[in-house]
Structure formats: C-alpha cells, structure tokens
Design a protein around this motif. Sequence first.
Motif, PDB file in Angstrom:
ATOM      1  N   ARG A  49       9.292  -0.245 -15.602  1.00 54.32           N
ATOM      2  CA  ARG A  49       7.975   0.227 -15.190  1.00 54.32           C
ATOM      3  C   ARG A  49       7.789  -0.018 -13.697  1.00 54.32           C
ATOM      4  NH1 ARG A  49       4.461  -4.253 -14.765  1.00 54.32           N
ATOM      5  NH2 ARG A  49       5.480  -6.196 -15.389  1.00 54.32           N
ATOM      6  N   PHE A  50       6.650   0.438 -13.176  1.00 51.18           N
ATOM      7  CA  PHE A  50       6.222   0.108 -11.824  1.00 51.18           C
ATOM      8  C   PHE A  50       5.178  -1.006 -11.907  1.00 51.18           C
ATOM      9  CE2 PHE A  50       7.615   4.540 -11.115  1.00 51.18           C
ATOM     10  CZ  PHE A  50       8.464   4.334 -10.040  1.00 51.18           C
ATOM     11  N   GLU A  51       5.051  -1.739 -10.830  1.00 50.20           N
ATOM     12  CA  GLU A  51       4.042  -2.796 -10.778  1.00 50.20           C
ATOM     13  C   GLU A  51       3.454  -2.844  -9.370  1.00 50.20           C
ATOM     14  OE1 GLU A  51       3.578  -7.658 -11.336  1.00 50.20           O
ATOM     15  OE2 GLU A  51       5.558  -6.726 -11.246  1.00 50.20           O
ATOM     16  N   THR A  52       2.134  -2.921  -9.303  1.00 56.76           N
ATOM     17  CA  THR A  52       1.446  -3.022  -8.016  1.00 56.76           C
ATOM     18  C   THR A  52       0.932  -4.443  -7.832  1.00 56.76           C
ATOM     19  OG1 THR A  52       0.760  -0.702  -8.148  1.00 56.76           O
ATOM     20  CG2 THR A  52      -0.408  -2.100  -6.580  1.00 56.76           C
ATOM     21  N   ARG A  53       1.293  -5.043  -6.722  1.00 52.18           N
ATOM     22  CA  ARG A  53       0.842  -6.396  -6.396  1.00 52.18           C
ATOM     23  C   ARG A  53       0.163  -6.397  -5.032  1.00 52.18           C
ATOM     24  NH1 ARG A  53       6.262 -10.042  -7.643  1.00 52.18           N
ATOM     25  NH2 ARG A  53       6.475  -9.557  -9.874  1.00 52.18           N
ATOM     26  N   GLY A  54      -0.771  -7.315  -4.833  1.00 52.11           N
ATOM     27  CA  GLY A  54      -1.464  -7.385  -3.552  1.00 52.11           C
ATOM     28  C   GLY A  54      -1.896  -8.792  -3.206  1.00 52.11           C
ATOM     29  N   ASP A  55      -2.111  -9.005  -1.921  1.00 57.85           N
ATOM     30  CA  ASP A  55      -2.584 -10.296  -1.432  1.00 57.85           C
ATOM     31  C   ASP A  55      -3.421 -10.047  -0.180  1.00 57.85           C
ATOM     32  OD1 ASP A  55      -3.000 -12.969  -1.253  1.00 57.85           O
ATOM     33  OD2 ASP A  55      -0.921 -13.530  -0.873  1.00 57.85           O
ATOM     34  N   TYR A  56      -4.089 -11.073   0.307  1.00 56.32           N
ATOM     35  CA  TYR A  56      -4.918 -10.903   1.495  1.00 56.32           C
ATOM     36  C   TYR A  56      -4.897 -12.172   2.338  1.00 56.32           C
ATOM     37  CZ  TYR A  56      -8.627 -14.122   0.107  1.00 56.32           C
ATOM     38  OH  TYR A  56      -9.329 -15.257  -0.200  1.00 56.32           O
ATOM     39  N   LYS A  57      -5.297 -12.008   3.599  1.00 60.65           N
ATOM     40  CA  LYS A  57      -5.523 -13.145   4.487  1.00 60.65           C
ATOM     41  C   LYS A  57      -6.594 -12.737   5.485  1.00 60.65           C
ATOM     42  CE  LYS A  57      -1.577 -11.722   7.342  1.00 60.65           C
ATOM     43  NZ  LYS A  57      -0.229 -12.092   7.823  1.00 60.65           N
ATOM     44  N   ILE A  58      -7.313 -13.700   6.001  1.00 59.68           N
ATOM     45  CA  ILE A  58      -8.340 -13.438   7.000  1.00 59.68           C
ATOM     46  C   ILE A  58      -7.797 -13.893   8.345  1.00 59.68           C
ATOM     47  CG2 ILE A  58     -10.682 -13.963   7.760  1.00 59.68           C
ATOM     48  CD1 ILE A  58     -11.425 -14.365   4.827  1.00 59.68           C
ATOM     49  N   LYS A  59      -7.685 -12.936   9.269  1.00 60.39           N
ATOM     50  CA  LYS A  59      -7.051 -13.227  10.550  1.00 60.39           C
ATOM     51  C   LYS A  59      -7.661 -12.359  11.640  1.00 60.39           C
ATOM     52  CE  LYS A  59      -2.620 -12.918  12.971  1.00 60.39           C
ATOM     53  NZ  LYS A  59      -1.226 -12.430  12.898  1.00 60.39           N
ATOM     54  N   GLY A  60      -7.966 -12.992  12.771  1.00 58.76           N
ATOM     55  CA  GLY A  60      -8.451 -12.244  13.925  1.00 58.76           C
ATOM     56  C   GLY A  60      -9.701 -11.436  13.652  1.00 58.76           C
ATOM     57  N   GLY A  61     -10.588 -11.962  12.819  1.00 59.76           N
ATOM     58  CA  GLY A  61     -11.828 -11.252  12.529  1.00 59.76           C
ATOM     59  C   GLY A  61     -11.678 -10.110  11.552  1.00 59.76           C
ATOM     60  N   LYS A  62     -10.576 -10.066  10.807  1.00 58.84           N
ATOM     61  CA  LYS A  62     -10.354  -9.001   9.834  1.00 58.84           C
ATOM     62  C   LYS A  62      -9.807  -9.581   8.533  1.00 58.84           C
ATOM     63  CE  LYS A  62      -9.222  -5.454  13.268  1.00 58.84           C
ATOM     64  NZ  LYS A  62      -8.201  -4.470  13.704  1.00 58.84           N
ATOM     65  N   VAL A  63     -10.044  -8.833   7.454  1.00 57.90           N
ATOM     66  CA  VAL A  63      -9.385  -9.148   6.191  1.00 57.90           C
ATOM     67  C   VAL A  63      -8.158  -8.242   6.116  1.00 57.90           C
ATOM     68  CG1 VAL A  63      -9.597  -9.312   3.693  1.00 57.90           C
ATOM     69  CG2 VAL A  63     -11.612  -9.668   5.133  1.00 57.90           C
ATOM     70  N   VAL A  64      -6.995  -8.855   6.053  1.00 53.01           N
ATOM     71  CA  VAL A  64      -5.735  -8.106   6.057  1.00 53.01           C
ATOM     72  C   VAL A  64      -5.195  -8.049   4.630  1.00 53.01           C
ATOM     73  CG1 VAL A  64      -3.407  -7.950   7.008  1.00 53.01           C
ATOM     74  CG2 VAL A  64      -5.264  -8.930   8.388  1.00 53.01           C
ATOM     75  N   PHE A  65      -5.037  -6.835   4.118  1.00 57.67           N
ATOM     76  CA  PHE A  65      -4.508  -6.638   2.770  1.00 57.67           C
ATOM     77  C   PHE A  65      -3.047  -6.187   2.865  1.00 57.67           C
ATOM     78  CE2 PHE A  65      -9.065  -5.679   2.488  1.00 57.67           C
ATOM     79  CZ  PHE A  65      -9.447  -6.578   1.503  1.00 57.67           C
ATOM     80  N   ASP A  66      -2.176  -6.924   2.207  1.00 56.80           N
ATOM     81  CA  ASP A  66      -0.771  -6.535   2.072  1.00 56.80           C
ATOM     82  C   ASP A  66      -0.516  -6.254   0.595  1.00 56.80           C
ATOM     83  OD1 ASP A  66       0.594  -6.874   4.755  1.00 56.80           O
ATOM     84  OD2 ASP A  66      -0.374  -8.829   4.560  1.00 56.80           O
ATOM     85  N   PHE A  67       0.017  -5.080   0.293  1.00 58.57           N
ATOM     86  CA  PHE A  67       0.253  -4.739  -1.104  1.00 58.57           C
ATOM     87  C   PHE A  67       1.515  -3.895  -1.225  1.00 58.57           C
ATOM     88  CE2 PHE A  67      -2.873  -2.154   0.992  1.00 58.57           C
ATOM     89  CZ  PHE A  67      -2.536  -0.840   0.714  1.00 58.57           C
ATOM     90  N   GLU A  68       2.081  -3.884  -2.431  1.00 55.98           N
ATOM     91  CA  GLU A  68       3.359  -3.212  -2.643  1.00 55.98           C
ATOM     92  C   GLU A  68       3.453  -2.643  -4.048  1.00 55.98           C
ATOM     93  OE1 GLU A  68       6.604  -5.964  -2.393  1.00 55.98           O
ATOM     94  OE2 GLU A  68       5.562  -7.509  -3.551  1.00 55.98           O
ATOM     95  N   LEU A  69       4.279  -1.618  -4.177  1.00 60.47           N
ATOM     96  CA  LEU A  69       4.595  -1.015  -5.470  1.00 60.47           C
ATOM     97  C   LEU A  69       6.052  -1.341  -5.764  1.00 60.47           C
ATOM     98  CD1 LEU A  69       3.656   0.848  -7.813  1.00 60.47           C
ATOM     99  CD2 LEU A  69       4.653   2.751  -6.525  1.00 60.47           C
ATOM    100  N   ILE A  70       6.290  -2.075  -6.859  1.00 61.13           N
ATOM    101  CA  ILE A  70       7.626  -2.574  -7.189  1.00 61.13           C
ATOM    102  C   ILE A  70       8.262  -1.700  -8.265  1.00 61.13           C
ATOM    103  CG2 ILE A  70       8.947  -4.592  -7.942  1.00 61.13           C
ATOM    104  CD1 ILE A  70       6.466  -6.277  -7.173  1.00 61.13           C
ATOM    105  N   ASN A  71       9.537  -1.398  -8.090  1.00 64.16           N
ATOM    106  CA  ASN A  71      10.295  -0.608  -9.058  1.00 64.16           C
ATOM    107  C   ASN A  71      11.065  -1.544  -9.989  1.00 64.16           C
ATOM    108  OD1 ASN A  71      11.857   1.202 -10.481  1.00 64.16           O
ATOM    109  ND2 ASN A  71      13.197   1.719  -8.762  1.00 64.16           N
ATOM    110  N   HIS A  72      10.643  -1.620 -11.263  1.00 64.30           N
ATOM    111  CA  HIS A  72      11.329  -2.456 -12.251  1.00 64.30           C
ATOM    112  C   HIS A  72      12.315  -1.652 -13.100  1.00 64.30           C
ATOM    113  CE1 HIS A  72       9.143  -6.112 -11.420  1.00 64.30           C
ATOM    114  NE2 HIS A  72       7.973  -5.519 -11.589  1.00 64.30           N
ATOM    115  N   TYR A  73      12.554  -0.407 -12.730  1.00 62.04           N
ATOM    116  CA  TYR A  73      13.523   0.408 -13.457  1.00 62.04           C
ATOM    117  C   TYR A  73      14.943   0.049 -13.004  1.00 62.04           C
ATOM    118  CZ  TYR A  73       9.779   3.450 -15.169  1.00 62.04           C
ATOM    119  OH  TYR A  73       8.666   3.939 -15.790  1.00 62.04           O
ATOM    120  N   PRO A  74      15.947   0.299 -13.852  1.00 65.97           N
ATOM    121  CA  PRO A  74      17.333  -0.014 -13.460  1.00 65.97           C
ATOM    122  C   PRO A  74      17.925   1.006 -12.492  1.00 65.97           C
ATOM    123  CG  PRO A  74      17.298   0.924 -15.665  1.00 65.97           C
ATOM    124  CD  PRO A  74      15.860   0.730 -15.268  1.00 65.97           C
ATOM    125  N   GLU A  75      17.193   2.088 -12.219  1.00 60.98           N
ATOM    126  CA  GLU A  75      17.698   3.104 -11.297  1.00 60.98           C
ATOM    127  C   GLU A  75      16.655   3.379 -10.215  1.00 60.98           C
ATOM    128  OE1 GLU A  75      15.326   5.139 -14.409  1.00 60.98           O
ATOM    129  OE2 GLU A  75      17.073   3.816 -14.534  1.00 60.98           O
TER     130      GLU A  75
END
Length: 359
Positions: A49-75
């Motif tokens: 399957r696919f999986e979406t994960r995300g995280d955040y940090k507060i830096k320089g007066g902004k909320v920074v969101f880092d997120f990714e879509l992970i491929n759990h398929y064998p191909e």
Amino acid sequence: MQKKNLRNLFIFGGLLVAFSLPFLIPAATRLSDRSTAVEKGKLSSEAERFETRGDYKIKGGKVVFDFELINHYPEAKELQFGSGQQFEIVIRDEKDEEVYRYSEGKAFTLALVFRNIDPGASLAWQDRWDMRDQEGKMVSPGRYRAEIEIMPIPNEDDERIEASQLRTSIEFTLAEAEELGLNEDGIITSAAAKGIIAELADDVMHAISNRDGENLAAYVHPKKGVRFTPYTYVNLEEDLVFTPPAVRSFFTDQHVYCWGSYDGTGDPINLTPSEYYSRFIYSEDFLNAEEIGYNEVLSSGNMLENQFEVYESPIVVEYYFPGFNPDYMGMDWRSLRLVFEEDGDDWKLTGVIHNQWTI
C-alpha cells in the motif's frame, strides 16, 4: 476368545496407523503450508500500500510542514498528477474553522506530471505557514490541526488508491507570539533575528566589502536570486534581480544596466555593476557601521518602507551611519540593508537595499 479378538483389533489398528503415517504427515504438512501461504499472502496484500506521513516544526516565525508519501509495494510505482498542485493542506482551529488553505490564491500549471517511487522510497514535500489567516491576520494562540492530502489522479492501468493512504493530519499548538520570537505584526523580533542571522550577515558584509563575487554568490538565494534596490522603497517592476551565477561575475561584468531612476531627477540609473556598487551598495564603509539593526528600522527618510511586505517573513539587517558632517544635522545619513529569506533550513540573501536622505 473375546480378549483375543480385542487384542487382534488393537494390533490391526496399530499397523493401520503405522502404515498411514507416511501418507498422513505430508498431507498435513501440505495443508499447513497452504494455510501459512494464505496467511502470508493476506499479510503481504495488507502491507502492499501507500502511506502518508507528516511532521512539523516552528522555525523563523513559520510552521514548517514536512510530509511524504511512502511506497510499501514490492515494485516501483508511477503516480500521475493533473497539475502543478500535488497536495493540499487545510489548517483548522479549535472551532474546526478553516484558517489556511495551501492552494488559496495560487495558480498552478495545467499539465500532467508523472513521478516515480521506488519500493520503500517516498516522495517528499514541504509547506511553510506564516501563522496568518486568510485575511492576513496573525492567528490566536491555541490548538490547530493540519489536514494533508496528496492529490494524484487515477491511472487507467492501476487500481484506485484508497483515500486513507493519501491523507494524514498533524495536530499542534501555537503559543503567544512573544514566545515564538515574533512581534504583534508577526515579524521576527530584533533579539530573535540577531541570534539567527548575525554571524551570517557579517560573512555576507565581508564578501561585499571585499568585492568578492565568488564568495557572495554562495549566500544568494538559489531560486529567488538577490534584488538590488537603490532607494529604500522596493520596486518590483524596476529593481534588478541577479541570480547566483550573475553575482559571481558581478564585479567583472562590464554591461550597462538600468537599475531604476535617480531620486529628484527621474533620470535612468544606467551603470555597470561595479559603478552601481560604488554608488548604491558600498557607498560607505558599512562593514564598520556605527549601528546595526536586526528587523528594526534605524534610518528614517521620506520614502515609504515596504521591505516587510514585499519579502516573505524576512530578516532585515541594517548597517547605519547617522551622519558624517555636523553641519547637515544628520540629513547626510546612509544605510545599507541586507534582506534574508529562508531556503529550506538555511537563510539566503534575497535583497540589498541602499538608503539615504532623498528629496
């Protein structure tokens, strides 16, 4: 006689079991193997399957969101996007009211975009929120939730991806502006700005004072370049923007550019980069300026100040001389402002603003 028959029955039964075991054990093993294979197939199917994960940090007066879509398929998998918008972020407050939407006010290219993900790899994105609502006002302290959705379009050859695999949410808390190092206008405070940028700004000023284009280019924003403003007010139509390669050859470039208009006469500022440098960049020994301000305006003239509106959550460092000749009563002040904006985890030079008393 009855006991003898019973004994013979037990003997016959034992022989039957003994002869049957070689056939029964493989059959049972095959049945067990088949059951295990089915179970493994079920687990494998669930893991593919696919999986979406995300995280955040507060830096320089902004909320920074880092997120990714992970491929759990064998191909490897190929995803297709219908435009330049590959994701959406919606931020809601404690009342579940929308305060921010990533796509609001943005224009995206209408073209198919294809992106590949290898097995176990991911596609990553980042977005930065300046903690302002859709009306441009700083939001209140409290709990917030960011809802993130990756937006591929269905491919005819592949089965549709379940929506849950393309979504994630992040909950976070915003403290008072002062605790985040911001003033009431959402601008990084002077103390916080100094802690972030003082050393970097000093390195940039040394490169400028030494006319070191090679070194200076390394500090310039790789995407935005650096904008040169001759008189306080940042003019997006007339101010010239130089890319890092152009800055690298800045002091050897003999081409004459139009940098804007002279104050008072309105005549075009037609100068080579070196001539502009002497007149509108390092017109004084700013490396040894009498005062240095971080996100605070030290100079005051009759031109409008707009650097905090034009540049995105910047840190502006001002090198200021309050005057040179007492007879002019401070009207001969000069200053040079260096504007920095974030680029990922780094701060890069995006503006050089020259300031002086104007008519």
